[in-house]
Design a protein around this motif. Sequence first.
Motif, PDB file in Angstrom:
ATOM      1  N   GLU A  68       0.832  -1.203   0.000  1.00  0.00           N
ATOM      2  CA  GLU A  68       0.000   0.000   0.000  1.00  0.00           C
ATOM      3  C   GLU A  68       0.867   1.253   0.000  1.00  0.00           C
ATOM      4  OE1 GLU A  68      -3.363   2.010   2.806  1.00  0.00           O
ATOM      5  OE2 GLU A  68      -3.524  -0.145   2.403  1.00  0.00           O
ATOM      6  N   VAL A  69       1.997   1.207   0.695  1.00  0.00           N
ATOM      7  CA  VAL A  69       2.918   2.346   0.741  1.00  0.00           C
ATOM      8  C   VAL A  69       3.849   2.348  -0.475  1.00  0.00           C
ATOM      9  CG1 VAL A  69       4.828   3.397   2.034  1.00  0.00           C
ATOM     10  CG2 VAL A  69       2.833   2.504   3.252  1.00  0.00           C
ATOM     11  N   MET A  70       4.406   1.184  -0.801  1.00  0.00           N
ATOM     12  CA  MET A  70       5.439   1.095  -1.840  1.00  0.00           C
ATOM     13  C   MET A  70       4.891   1.047  -3.263  1.00  0.00           C
ATOM     14  SD  MET A  70       8.318   1.304  -0.417  1.00  0.00           S
ATOM     15  CE  MET A  70       9.107   1.069   1.150  1.00  0.00           C
ATOM     16  N   GLY A  71       3.633   0.693  -3.430  1.00  0.00           N
ATOM     17  CA  GLY A  71       3.047   0.638  -4.763  1.00  0.00           C
ATOM     18  C   GLY A  71       3.387  -0.642  -5.505  1.00  0.00           C
ATOM     19  N   SER A  72       3.140  -0.609  -6.794  1.00  0.00           N
ATOM     20  CA  SER A  72       3.268  -1.815  -7.613  1.00  0.00           C
ATOM     21  C   SER A  72       4.700  -2.105  -8.062  1.00  0.00           C
ATOM     22  CB  SER A  72       2.359  -1.699  -8.837  1.00  0.00           C
ATOM     23  OG  SER A  72       2.762  -0.584  -9.618  1.00  0.00           O
ATOM     24  N   ASP A  73       5.626  -1.195  -7.824  1.00  0.00           N
ATOM     25  CA  ASP A  73       7.022  -1.399  -8.229  1.00  0.00           C
ATOM     26  C   ASP A  73       7.951  -1.143  -7.039  1.00  0.00           C
ATOM     27  OD1 ASP A  73       9.160  -1.953  -9.918  1.00  0.00           O
ATOM     28  OD2 ASP A  73       9.316   0.129 -10.604  1.00  0.00           O
ATOM     29  N   PRO A  74       7.845  -1.988  -5.999  1.00  0.00           N
ATOM     30  CA  PRO A  74       8.641  -1.760  -4.792  1.00  0.00           C
ATOM     31  C   PRO A  74      10.116  -2.110  -4.997  1.00  0.00           C
ATOM     32  CG  PRO A  74       7.456  -3.819  -4.601  1.00  0.00           C
ATOM     33  CD  PRO A  74       7.012  -3.186  -5.894  1.00  0.00           C
TER      34      PRO A  74
END
Length: 111
Positions: A68-74
Motif C-alpha cells: 500500500e505504501v510502496m506501490g506496484s514497483d517496490p
Amino acid sequence: MYVSGTLGTKSDSMELVEGGTGAETAQALQNIGLILKACGASFSDLVKVSVFLADIKTFPEMNDAYLEVMGSDPPARITVGGAELARGAAVEIDAVAYKPHAISDGISETR
C-alpha cells in the motif's frame, strides 16, 4: 543512505502503534519516510529493504501494508521470520536508499 532498524512506534514516542503487524508495518514505513525526507530523499530512492517479522505467519498483513505504501514497483526486499524484536515489536524494517547529490559546479556525486 542506510536507515537502520525502524519499528512501528508512534511519532515522538517509543510506544508501538496498536493493531499488530499491518499497523506496525505502516507506521514503520511512515517513520522511514520521515528519515528519508530529512536526508533529501524519498521512497523512490530506496534500493533495498529488509523486513524482520516476529511471526512469519503475519507475512500477508505485512505485505498488504507494505505494498500500500510502496506501490506496484517496490524496491528489492528480503523478509525474515521468527525474529525476536526490540520492544516486543511484530515488525522491524531497515532500508538502503541511493540519491545522488548535486554539487555547486553541476557535477553529481554520491555521498
